[in-house]
Design a protein around this motif. Structure first.
Motif, PDB file in Angstrom:
ATOM      1  N   ALA A  86      37.853  -5.054  38.588  1.00  0.00           N
ATOM      2  CA  ALA A  86      39.128  -5.535  38.056  1.00  0.00           C
ATOM      3  C   ALA A  86      40.195  -5.129  39.063  1.00  0.00           C
ATOM      4  CB  ALA A  86      39.425  -4.936  36.677  1.00  0.00           C
ATOM      5  N   GLY A  87      41.379  -5.697  38.934  1.00  0.00           N
ATOM      6  CA  GLY A  87      42.444  -5.345  39.862  1.00  0.00           C
ATOM      7  C   GLY A  87      43.807  -5.693  39.301  1.00  0.00           C
ATOM      8  N   LEU A  88      44.761  -4.815  39.530  1.00  0.00           N
ATOM      9  CA  LEU A  88      46.147  -5.054  39.141  1.00  0.00           C
ATOM     10  C   LEU A  88      46.994  -5.070  40.413  1.00  0.00           C
ATOM     11  CD1 LEU A  88      48.253  -5.302  36.782  1.00  0.00           C
ATOM     12  CD2 LEU A  88      48.529  -2.821  36.956  1.00  0.00           C
TER      13      LEU A  88
ATOM     14  N   THR B  58      44.760  -0.353  29.947  1.00  0.00           N
ATOM     15  CA  THR B  58      43.944   0.837  29.711  1.00  0.00           C
ATOM     16  C   THR B  58      42.480   0.488  29.937  1.00  0.00           C
ATOM     17  OG1 THR B  58      45.502   1.822  28.138  1.00  0.00           O
ATOM     18  CG2 THR B  58      43.199   2.503  27.969  1.00  0.00           C
ATOM     19  N   PHE B  59      41.796   1.324  30.714  1.00  0.00           N
ATOM     20  CA  PHE B  59      40.408   1.068  31.106  1.00  0.00           C
ATOM     21  C   PHE B  59      39.472   2.105  30.501  1.00  0.00           C
ATOM     22  CE2 PHE B  59      42.995  -0.808  34.407  1.00  0.00           C
ATOM     23  CZ  PHE B  59      42.359  -2.010  34.680  1.00  0.00           C
ATOM     24  N   THR B  60      38.278   1.650  30.157  1.00  0.00           N
ATOM     25  CA  THR B  60      37.224   2.525  29.665  1.00  0.00           C
ATOM     26  C   THR B  60      35.936   2.193  30.401  1.00  0.00           C
ATOM     27  OG1 THR B  60      38.233   2.522  27.458  1.00  0.00           O
ATOM     28  CG2 THR B  60      35.972   3.343  27.638  1.00  0.00           C
ATOM     29  N   GLY B  61      35.290   3.203  30.941  1.00  0.00           N
ATOM     30  CA  GLY B  61      33.966   3.022  31.544  1.00  0.00           C
ATOM     31  C   GLY B  61      32.901   3.330  30.515  1.00  0.00           C
TER      32      GLY B  61
ATOM     33  N   LEU C 211      35.663  -1.832  30.445  1.00  0.00           N
ATOM     34  CA  LEU C 211      36.391  -2.452  29.343  1.00  0.00           C
ATOM     35  C   LEU C 211      37.877  -2.249  29.591  1.00  0.00           C
ATOM     36  CD1 LEU C 211      36.147  -3.817  26.498  1.00  0.00           C
ATOM     37  CD2 LEU C 211      36.221  -1.511  25.530  1.00  0.00           C
ATOM     38  N   ALA C 212      38.643  -3.334  29.516  1.00  0.00           N
ATOM     39  CA  ALA C 212      40.088  -3.264  29.740  1.00  0.00           C
ATOM     40  C   ALA C 212      40.811  -3.818  28.525  1.00  0.00           C
ATOM     41  CB  ALA C 212      40.485  -4.052  30.985  1.00  0.00           C
ATOM     42  N   ALA C 213      41.938  -3.193  28.190  1.00  0.00           N
ATOM     43  CA  ALA C 213      42.713  -3.623  27.029  1.00  0.00           C
ATOM     44  C   ALA C 213      44.182  -3.328  27.257  1.00  0.00           C
ATOM     45  CB  ALA C 213      42.222  -2.910  25.765  1.00  0.00           C
ATOM     46  N   GLY C 214      45.042  -4.011  26.506  1.00  0.00           N
ATOM     47  CA  GLY C 214      46.455  -3.694  26.546  1.00  0.00           C
ATOM     48  C   GLY C 214      46.695  -2.280  26.047  1.00  0.00           C
TER      49      GLY C 214
END
Length: 322
Positions: free
Chosen positions: A153-155, A310-313, A132-135
């Motif tokens: 995902a990738g930045l 911000t990432f959540t596993g 899960l990704a969020a600002g």
């Protein structure tokens, strides 16, 4: 069993005739409603409708990784509920189909449909974790809504490659592995931050890792495929754990040659490594910050520029038929 089949008519590796055959095969074994997507985000709307309905036991996504991502985000619109939400099945119809292949399904749509019907008959399923990704709160991106991803995902660099591929596809180019390779080269030649990275990895309880030029987040392994060759950016990543991260501090020509070769020869036991490589395994919470806006992608879909994510596993997020 009551099922909703979400069909992407633009799926690159299935024809209208093949899709009709698959629909009839599935309909012979269940009460099936088939809906063809008509706009970007339609699959997500259909997934949400299924999640909010009491009449759907299974959602089947027929398409590529982008279609699967939309369906998953629709199913999890109100959050994970392993026992209450419909199950997910995937019939691969895209050019790469990382999620379906990582689950062990055949990369052929007809064979995968047969495997899914066998799995349903044998009540074979598994629960998978998702990302899960969020600002990030307190940053310019804090209003960016959260979004689920199934495999990566990738930045930065890899997201820039995907953005270039999408531009070419919008211009009429077919999605081929050769197209991706050409865009990797062009992204490298035009990468402004390849020698002095702008990304910081911030993990709670650890010192920040600064000056990353590339950051890849993996929810499973392999990370992607080049044709039939699996590529492992984070070999330990798994649907049964949280998230893994690979960061590279330098993208000079020698470094890219070295890490590119390591990716091409990677295996479930060995991925990219070296003094400029940073890896983390099974992270539940972390943030990536960048000094400048960088391209961001999830499940192979370019989502624009970001400065902080911000990432959540999330373990045990969804039940999948395999």
């Amino acid at each position: 069993m009551r099922a909703l089949l979400v069909v992407n008519p633009a799926a690159t590796t299935t024809s209208a005739r093949t899709r009709d055959v698959l629909i009839h095969a599935l309909a012979s074994e269940m009460k099936l409603e088939a809906v063809t997507t008509e706009y970007r985000g339609h699959a997500q709307d259909l997934g949400r409708r299924a999640a909010e309905s009491d009449d759907v036991d299974l959602v089947v996504a027929l398409g590529g990784d982008g279609t699967v991502n939309e369906v998953v985000n629709g199913l999890l619109h109100h959050g994970p509920d392993v026992d209450g939400l419909p199950k997910l099945a995937v019939v691969p119809g895209g050019s790469t189909n990382v999620f379906a292949r990582a689950l062990g399904l055949p990369n052929d749509a007809v064979e995968a449909t047969g495997a899914i019907l066998d799995a349903l008959a044998n009540r074979s399923e598994r629960t998978v974790g998702l990302g899960l990704a969020a600002g990030t709160a307190g940053t310019a991106d804090e209003s960016v809504p959260q979004r689920w991803f199934t495999f990566c995902a990738g930045l930065g660099f890899d997201a820039g490659v995907i953005g270039r591929v999408e531009q070419k596809r919008e211009g009429g180019k077919r999605s081929t592995h050769a197209l991706y390779v050409r865009q990797v080269v062009r992204q490298f030649l035009n990468e402004a931050h390849r020698r002095h990275g702008t990304i910081t990895l911030d993990v709670p309880g650890e010192d920040p890792v600064t000056d990353l030029a590339l950051s890849i987040i993996c929810n499973t392994a392999p990370w992607t495929y080049l044709g039939n060759r699996p590529m492992y950016a984070a070999p330990k990543a798994s649907f049964d754990t949280a998230l893994d991260v690979l960061g590279l501090k330098r993208l000079s020509t020698p470094a890219v040659a070295r890490y590119g070769t390591q990716l091409l020869t990677s295996s479930p036991e060995k991925g990219p490594r070296g003094k400029h490589a940073v890896s983390r395994h099974d992270l539940t919470d972390f943030t990536l910050h960048s000094k400048v806006p960088l391209p961001f992608q999830m499940d192979g879909d370019h989502l624009g520029l970001r400065t902080s994510v911000t990432f959540t596993g999330v373990r045990r997020a969804l039940r999948v038929i395999v």
